[in-house]
Every structure is written in structure tokens, then in C-alpha cells.
Scaffold this motif. Structure first.
Motif, PDB file in Angstrom:
ATOM      1  N   ALA A 229      50.699  23.541 -61.914  1.00  0.00           N
ATOM      2  CA  ALA A 229      49.259  23.705 -62.150  1.00  0.00           C
ATOM      3  C   ALA A 229      48.519  24.134 -60.890  1.00  0.00           C
ATOM      4  O   ALA A 229      47.528  24.884 -60.963  1.00  0.00           O
ATOM      5  N   HIS A 230      48.989  23.693 -59.720  1.00  0.00           N
ATOM      6  CA  HIS A 230      48.278  24.030 -58.489  1.00  0.00           C
ATOM      7  C   HIS A 230      48.304  25.529 -58.193  1.00  0.00           C
ATOM      8  O   HIS A 230      47.386  26.057 -57.563  1.00  0.00           O
ATOM      9  N   THR A 231      49.333  26.222 -58.665  1.00  0.00           N
ATOM     10  CA  THR A 231      49.367  27.678 -58.484  1.00  0.00           C
ATOM     11  C   THR A 231      48.159  28.318 -59.148  1.00  0.00           C
ATOM     12  O   THR A 231      47.488  29.182 -58.572  1.00  0.00           O
ATOM     13  N   ALA A 235      44.717  29.957 -57.698  1.00  0.00           N
ATOM     14  CA  ALA A 235      44.405  31.331 -58.099  1.00  0.00           C
ATOM     15  C   ALA A 235      42.929  31.471 -58.470  1.00  0.00           C
ATOM     16  O   ALA A 235      42.287  32.486 -58.156  1.00  0.00           O
ATOM     17  N   VAL A 236      42.382  30.451 -59.124  1.00  0.00           N
ATOM     18  CA  VAL A 236      40.953  30.462 -59.464  1.00  0.00           C
ATOM     19  C   VAL A 236      40.101  30.552 -58.195  1.00  0.00           C
ATOM     20  O   VAL A 236      39.135  31.318 -58.121  1.00  0.00           O
ATOM     21  N   LEU A 237      40.487  29.760 -57.182  1.00  0.00           N
ATOM     22  CA  LEU A 237      39.738  29.782 -55.925  1.00  0.00           C
ATOM     23  C   LEU A 237      39.919  31.116 -55.201  1.00  0.00           C
ATOM     24  O   LEU A 237      38.974  31.636 -54.585  1.00  0.00           O
ATOM     25  N   TYR A 238      41.114  31.674 -55.287  1.00  0.00           N
ATOM     26  CA  TYR A 238      41.383  32.923 -54.581  1.00  0.00           C
ATOM     27  C   TYR A 238      40.672  34.106 -55.230  1.00  0.00           C
ATOM     28  O   TYR A 238      40.361  35.087 -54.566  1.00  0.00           O
ATOM     29  N   ALA A 374      56.667  31.500 -53.084  1.00  0.00           N
ATOM     30  CA  ALA A 374      56.634  32.128 -54.402  1.00  0.00           C
ATOM     31  C   ALA A 374      55.239  32.104 -54.998  1.00  0.00           C
ATOM     32  O   ALA A 374      54.791  33.081 -55.609  1.00  0.00           O
ATOM     33  N   SER A 375      54.529  30.997 -54.819  1.00  0.00           N
ATOM     34  CA  SER A 375      53.202  30.882 -55.426  1.00  0.00           C
ATOM     35  C   SER A 375      52.202  31.841 -54.793  1.00  0.00           C
ATOM     36  O   SER A 375      51.265  32.286 -55.458  1.00  0.00           O
ATOM     37  N   MET A 376      52.399  32.170 -53.520  1.00  0.00           N
ATOM     38  CA  MET A 376      51.453  33.064 -52.846  1.00  0.00           C
ATOM     39  C   MET A 376      51.358  34.421 -53.529  1.00  0.00           C
ATOM     40  O   MET A 376      50.276  35.004 -53.650  1.00  0.00           O
ATOM     41  N   GLY A 377      52.490  34.945 -53.968  1.00  0.00           N
ATOM     42  CA  GLY A 377      52.452  36.225 -54.657  1.00  0.00           C
ATOM     43  C   GLY A 377      51.705  36.142 -55.969  1.00  0.00           C
ATOM     44  O   GLY A 377      50.901  37.021 -56.303  1.00  0.00           O
ATOM     45  N   LEU A 378      51.954  35.072 -56.736  1.00  0.00           N
ATOM     46  CA  LEU A 378      51.268  34.906 -58.011  1.00  0.00           C
ATOM     47  C   LEU A 378      49.778  34.673 -57.813  1.00  0.00           C
ATOM     48  O   LEU A 378      48.946  35.247 -58.527  1.00  0.00           O
ATOM     49  N   ILE A 379      49.443  33.838 -56.833  1.00  0.00           N
ATOM     50  CA  ILE A 379      48.023  33.580 -56.537  1.00  0.00           C
ATOM     51  C   ILE A 379      47.340  34.854 -56.071  1.00  0.00           C
ATOM     52  O   ILE A 379      46.218  35.162 -56.469  1.00  0.00           O
TER      53      ILE A 379
END
Length: 456
Positions: A229-231, A235-238, A374-379
């Protein structure tokens, strides 16, 4: 150890201070430098059409709505390709993919060079604009790669510098365009400048960068990150920080020419300032987050972004160009600061989750590094969609009310949402016992501070 297909590093442990001082830091900084160069050119190619539309006068037959749609399409593709670019680092290796992704930038640049003339159909411009979107993918692969090179205590600075150096590709191409317009040159001159630069970036990446075997063959990390969920919360914040930066970078010049009647040359004199300052301050956002906590900096930043947007609404209604430009530049600066602080939060969040689940030592470090990379790319992919929304919002606002005021009101509301999410998830006093792990220990409390959480 070197194997066919590239330079590979078998052992990499940046959390080991002895390894870091004797070997790691030098290698990490070298990879960071050439990663920034490639990502910088990628950002320039991605935002190429924000500049090209300024060259496209009445003889091209495009309306302001057409131009906003064109830049929206470019932004959309740049967001979407960030997902496969994130996987690519694990499949091919960071150095290898940097070479490939840099070389691919020749495709949209050469294509634009061939079609950039009056009489070309709008559909052709849209198709070539789609190609330029691949430049947006370089950010995702670069951040995923560099995240693996640096220890947690250095990630805020390193990721901020990596992203900020890439972001500077936006104002640099605008400055180059300003010089060309001022000299009476055309868009093909601008494109001709960048073709050899792309080749240089690819060659230098091949010569001086490295692959990490610890990152390769871990394609499952992105799937695990997508389930967390944190990803998606991040993403919302980004969307609010980077989405604002890239969206405004594409739209600023068009807003000045459409709402305030500036000529392309007059707009070009102003458009580069905001993206330049926003890029330069991004590493500072990461460093402040390293020191004070990412969520604390991010929270205050959204308050300031909302205030700057309110001033933009007032300036637009009063038709005050000096106040409008000043507030817009401030908003760019704040978006850059927020970019740095939000990305600092990501490694710390996953490190905290590892400790909360009972992992310790190298096992916890590996877990945090794996999922955060991994999450950085998705975010980054989802965040870039904010740029699409901004350009579409401006398009609709100009069609409906003849100005960008309606769009700015919507942006103000979104920043309020981001403020509420940041406070509720990362700064509200947490429970002592985490829902997905054991009771908090001194080690997990320290990790929470580094992630940007408030202490219990």
C-alpha cells in the motif's frame, strides 16, 4: 568480475562502512555521475515538445488546445514507459540498460528533425510526440539503479542529486531553445544539437558504469512493491510534487503565450527559470529530509505549494504578470524541494517495514533496498501522470473560461489532499505495536525517524 555483455560487480555492501570508505563510495559516485548525464539528456528529450510548440506559429495551423493535447500525450507516454524501464534494470543490469535507454533517445529526436515543418499534419506531430515520451522512462531506471549503490544514510542526498541533475535537462533545453530563437534559428537547429549529445551519453555510460549482480534477476521485486500500500500512497504524494514539476514545465510557456499574450521569445526568457531552480533545489530537499525526516519536510512543503497556488489564482484574476511569474517560479522551487523529500521517504519506509516484521541486520537492509528500488519506478510512473492531468486541466480551463484559473483551483485542492495524506499516514502518532510486526524496539524507532515518521 567481468563477463560477456558488460561490467559486473559481484559483491556490493554499501552499509558496511569499511567497504564503503575503501571501495564503495568511489564506485557509487562514478555511476551516479554518468547516470545523471544520461537521465539529463532523457529529460531534455522528454520535454522537447514543450519547447518545439513555441516554435510552431500560425503557419503550423495548431490551436492552443491542440498544443496542450500534444504535450499531454508526450507526458502520458513518459509516465507509462517508466514501468517497464523499472523492470529493465533487473533484467539487463543498470549499466547495460543505461546504454540502451540512452541510445533509444535517437529515435524521437531524429523523427522530430524529419517532420518539424509547416504543413505536417497534427496526427503526425502526435505520433512523433509519442516517441519523445520514452525520454521520461530514463528517470525510473536511473533511480532504481542508483538506489542500489548507496547506503540508507546517503540515499536522500544521492537520489536527490540523481533526480535533480536529470530534472535540469528541462531548463537546459529551454535555455538552448532561447538562444536559438534569439539567434533566428529554427527547431531543427535545436534537434541537431541534441543528436550528438545522445551518442556521447551512451558511449560514456558503456565505458564508465557498472552492473550489480545483486539487482539483476530480481524482477519479482516490482510485483512485491506493487502489492504494498505504501507504494501507492507515496505515488499520490509524488503526483503532487513531481507531477507538478513536469506538468508545469510543459505548460508554463503555453500559459504565458495564451493567457498573457507573450511572444514565444518573451515566454522563453521566463520559462526556464522555474524548472532550473526546481531542479537545483531537489538535492537540498533530499538532504533536509535526511536530517529532519522526509514526511516533516513534505508536509510543510505541501502547505507552501497550496499558498503559492492561491497567489497564482489571485494573480491570474488580477492579470498581474509579474506576480504570476513570481508565484509560478516559487511553485516550481517548492515542487523540486518536495521531489527530494518524498523520494527520501521511500527507502526509509521499506527499511522500517523490514524491522517491524522482525528482520534484522543485512536481511533487513536487503529487504528495504529491494522493495524501495522497485517501488521508485512505479511511484515515478504514477507521479508523472500528474503532468498529464495538469496539461489536460489547463486545456479544459482555457476552453471553458479562457484562462488557467480553473486549473489552479483544482491543483490547490489536490495539494490539500496531499497534506492530509502525509499527516494521516506518516506523521500522526502511530500505535506502539505495528499491525504487521512485533512491538516497536529502539531499532525500529530509529528506522521510523529515518523514514520520516514522527516518534511515538
Amino acid at each position: 568480475m567481468t563477463v560477456p555483455g558488460g561490467r559486473w560487480i559481484q559483491h556490493w555492501d554499501p552499509e558496511d562502512e569499511t567497504f564503503w570508505k575503501e571501495t564503495g563510495e568511489r564506485v557509487a559516485r562514478r555511476n551516479l555521475f554518468f547516470s545523471v548525464l544520461s537521465e539529463h539528456i532523457g529529460f531534455s528529450v522528454w520535454t522537447l515538445w514543450s519547447v518545439l510548440v513555441l516554435f510552431m506559429g500560425p503557419e503550423y495551423g495548431l490551436t492552443p488546445a491542440d498544443k496542450f493535447l500534444l504535450t499531454s500525450v508526450v507526458t502520458l507516454v513518459g509516465a507509462v514507459v517508466r514501468v517497464p524501464y523499472t523492470f529493465a534494470v533487473a533484467v539487463f543490469g543498470g549499466r547495460n540498460w543505461t546504454v540502451v535507454s540512452a541510445g533509444l533517445l535517437l529515435v524521437p529526436t531524429v523523427a522530430a528533425f524529419l517532420v518539424m515543418e509547416p504543413g505536417t499534419s497534427f496526427s503526425t506531430f502526435l505520433l512523433v510526440g509519442l516517441l519523445a515520451g520514452i525520454g521520461g522512462g530514463n528517470f525510473a531506471s536511473s533511480m532504481t539503479n542508483i538506489n542500489a549503490f548507496f547506503p540508507l544514510r546517503k540515499k536522500g542526498w544521492a537520489l536527490g542529486l540523481n533526480a535533480g541533475g536529470g530534472n535540469i535537462g528541462v531548463p537546459v533545453i529551454q535555455l538552448v531553445a532561447l538562444a536559438i530563437i534569439g539567434a533566428g534559428g529554427g527547431p531543427r537547429v535545436l534537434l541537431g544539437v541534441y543528436i550528438p549529445l545522445i551518442l556521447v551519453a551512451a558511449v560514456l555510460a558503456a565505458r564508465f558504469m557498472d552492473n550489480l549482480t545483486s539487482v539483476k534477476n530480481d524482477t519479482g521485486a516490482a510485483k512485491d512493491a506493487a502489492r504494498d500500500a505504501h507504494t501507492w500512497i507515496m505515488a499520490v504524494l509524488y503526483i503532487g510534487t513531481f507531477g507538478s514539476f513536469i506538468g508545469y514545465s510543459f505548460a508554463f510557456g503555453q500559459v504565458l503565450t495564451t493567457q498573457f499574450g507573450r511572444t514565444p521569445l518573451q515566454a522563453a526568457y521566463l520559462t526556464f527559470v522555474g524548472p532550473l531552480l526546481g531542479s537545483l533545489i531537489r538535492p537540498l530537499g533530499g538532504r533536509l529530509a535526511d536530517r529532519y525526516g522526509g514526511a516533516r519536510i513534505t508536509l510543510g512543503n505541501f502547505v507552501a505549494m497550496a499558498a503559492a497556488t492561491a497567489v497564482l489564482v489571485a494573480a491570474g484574476m488580477a492579470k498581474s504578470l509579474p506576480l504570476f511569474v513570481t508565484a509560478f517560479v516559487v511553485l516550481f522551487v517548492l515542487s523540486g524541494l518536495g521531489n527530494g523529500s518524498t523520494f527520501k521517504m521511500i527507502p526509509g519506509i521499506f527499511q522500517h517495514k523490514a524491522l517491524a516484521q522482525g528482520l534484522t541486520g543485512e536481511e533487513a537492509v536487503a529487504y528495504g533496498r529491494r522493495l524501495s528500488g522497485a517501488s521508485m519506478g512505479l511511484i515515478g510512473a504514477v507521479g508523472a501522470l500528474g503532468g498529464v492531468a495538469i496539461n489536460l486541466a489547463f486545456r479544459q480551463s482555457f476552453l471553458s473560461v479562457g484562462s488557467g484559473t480553473g486549473a489552479f483551483v483544482a491543483f490547490l485542492a489536490y495539494y490539500a489532499v496531499c497534506f492530509a495524506v502525509t499527516w494521516a499516514v506518516y506523521l500522526r502518532r502511530p500505535a506502539v505495536r505495528m499491525p504487521d510486526g512485533p512491538a516497536e524496539t529502539a531499532e525500529t524507532a530509529e528506522a521510523k525517524d529515518r523514514a520520516g515518521y514522527a516518534r511515538v
